[in-house]
Design an enzyme around this catalytic site. Structure first.
Site, short mmCIF file in Angstrom:
data_model
loop_
_atom_site.label_atom_id
_atom_site.label_comp_id
_atom_site.label_asym_id
_atom_site.label_seq_id
_atom_site.Cartn_x
_atom_site.Cartn_y
_atom_site.Cartn_z
N GLY A 16 0.80 -1.22 0.00
CA GLY A 16 0.00 0.00 0.00
C GLY A 16 0.83 1.27 0.00
O GLY A 16 2.02 1.25 -0.30
N GLU A 20 3.84 6.11 -7.92
CA GLU A 20 3.90 5.80 -9.35
C GLU A 20 4.52 4.41 -9.62
O GLU A 20 4.15 3.75 -10.58
CB GLU A 20 4.68 6.92 -10.06
CG GLU A 20 4.67 6.86 -11.56
CD GLU A 20 3.27 6.86 -12.19
OE1 GLU A 20 2.35 7.47 -11.63
OE2 GLU A 20 3.12 6.21 -13.25
N HIS A 22 4.13 1.63 -7.87
CA HIS A 22 3.05 0.64 -7.75
C HIS A 22 2.12 0.71 -8.97
O HIS A 22 1.70 -0.32 -9.49
CB HIS A 22 2.21 0.92 -6.49
CG HIS A 22 2.95 0.78 -5.20
ND1 HIS A 22 3.25 1.85 -4.40
CD2 HIS A 22 3.45 -0.31 -4.55
CE1 HIS A 22 3.87 1.42 -3.31
NE2 HIS A 22 4.01 0.12 -3.39
N LYS A 133 13.16 -2.13 -8.09
CA LYS A 133 13.55 -1.30 -6.95
C LYS A 133 14.05 -2.17 -5.81
O LYS A 133 15.01 -1.85 -5.14
CB LYS A 133 12.34 -0.45 -6.52
CG LYS A 133 12.37 0.09 -5.11
CD LYS A 133 13.34 1.24 -5.00
CE LYS A 133 13.26 2.00 -3.71
NZ LYS A 133 13.19 1.21 -2.50
N ASP A 134 13.34 -3.30 -5.60
CA ASP A 134 13.76 -4.25 -4.57
C ASP A 134 14.43 -5.43 -5.26
O ASP A 134 13.85 -6.51 -5.38
CB ASP A 134 12.54 -4.67 -3.74
CG ASP A 134 11.90 -3.48 -3.07
OD1 ASP A 134 12.45 -3.00 -2.08
OD2 ASP A 134 10.85 -3.00 -3.56
N MET A 168 11.20 6.05 -6.21
CA MET A 168 9.97 6.22 -5.43
C MET A 168 9.86 5.12 -4.40
O MET A 168 10.18 3.97 -4.67
CB MET A 168 8.77 6.20 -6.35
CG MET A 168 8.72 7.42 -7.23
SD MET A 168 7.17 7.49 -8.10
CE MET A 168 7.45 8.99 -9.02
#
Ligand code: AMP
Length: 261
Positions: A16, A20, A22, A133-134, A168
């Site tokens: 949650g 952007e 997600h 990103k991860d 982000m």
């Protein structure tokens, strides 16, 4: 496996506080599946005892609106008690979980692997979407799916960034305005190291050392900044099939980023 919608089902697992990054995953899923499901679950199992579980940003109403606008059909937002009615069986992916994020955050990837496996079993997606990103998380999920023969196609999408390059992240909300102004240096440093690596003038080890020092001087508490193999995440001296990975604290906020070469 046929998904809930009677055709291909794409799952986007999230915690949650949508940004952007997600929405990018949701749009990718929307473009390739008959039905799109987003799970929204702040998974206590992947937070350490002293981490930010209690203050993790939550805004379900806004998230529901954004998901709907991105064409999501189903939001799966279960209460913790429903996912973990008792102490859970967990999944441990070996080796690549024992370094970097895994050693900085003990047990983190057991929590990730366990919730991802549960979500796959509940939602039964044909496709699942994750963000680079991860990066370590992507490789952990890939191993999980391969090792346990999970019937899901994994898709990894590029990191969505702010205009100044900062990746982000829901955790960017923790940054003070002074920290926020400094934060883009993390990615700028990776870009700089990548450029220098390609020029091949200095050794990777000395470039990395220099980069760590320059981030420290700027006020980052650097936990690691390494060039690693995309196969096993071990340090490598070869820019081929590798990535620069970094984790650093700015004040109380821990930021991670990476750049695949
Ligand atoms: P989270 O809600 O932080 O667990 O993230 C949910 C998914 O979104 C994970 O697969 C993340 O890797 C991905 N994600 C997080 N930040 C970004 C970003 N800036 N760009 C692309 N994907 C992201």
């Amino acid at each position: 496996m046929v998904g809930l919608g009677g055709g291909d089902l794409g799952l986007v697992p999230t915690m949650g506080a949508f940004h952007e990054g997600h929405l990018l995953l949701m749009r990718a899923a929307r473009g390739a599946n008959k039905t799109v499901c987003v799970s929204l679950f702040v998974n206590p199992l992947q937070f350490g005892a002293h981490e930010d579980l209690d203050r993790y940003p939550r805004n379900e109403e806004r998230d529901f609106d954004l998901a709907e606008q991105s064409g999501v059909d189903i939001i799966f937002a279960p209460p913790v008690q429903e996912m973990y009615p008792r102490q859970s069986t967990t999944i441990h992916v070996p080796e690549i979980t024992e370094i970097w994020e895994g050693s900085a955050r003990r047990g983190h990837f057991d929590g990730v692997a366990t919730i991802v496996a549960k979500l796959f079993n509940i939602v039964r997606p044909r496709h699942a979407y994750f963000g680079w990103k991860d990066l370590q998380q992507c490789l952990v999920v890939k191993r999980l799916a391969e090792d346990l023969n999970l019937l899901v196609e994994l898709h990894f999408l590029e990191t969505a960034r702010e205009r100044d390059g900062l990746a982000m992240s829901s955790r960017n909300a923790y940054l003070s305005s002074e920290e926020r102004a400094k934060a883009p240096r993390l990615y700028a440093t990776l870009v700089h190291v990548a450029e220098q690596l390609h020029r091949n003038e200095l050794s990777p080890a000395s470039l990395l050392r220099e980069a760590r020092t320059s981030l420290s001087v700027s006020g980052f508490d650097v936990q690691y900044l390494e060039l690693v193999s995309m196969e096993d995440l071990r340090p490598t001296g070869m820019p081929k099939n590798s990535a620069l990975i970094v984790a650093a604290r700015l004040g109380t906020t821990r930021l991670i980023d990476n750049l695949r070469l």
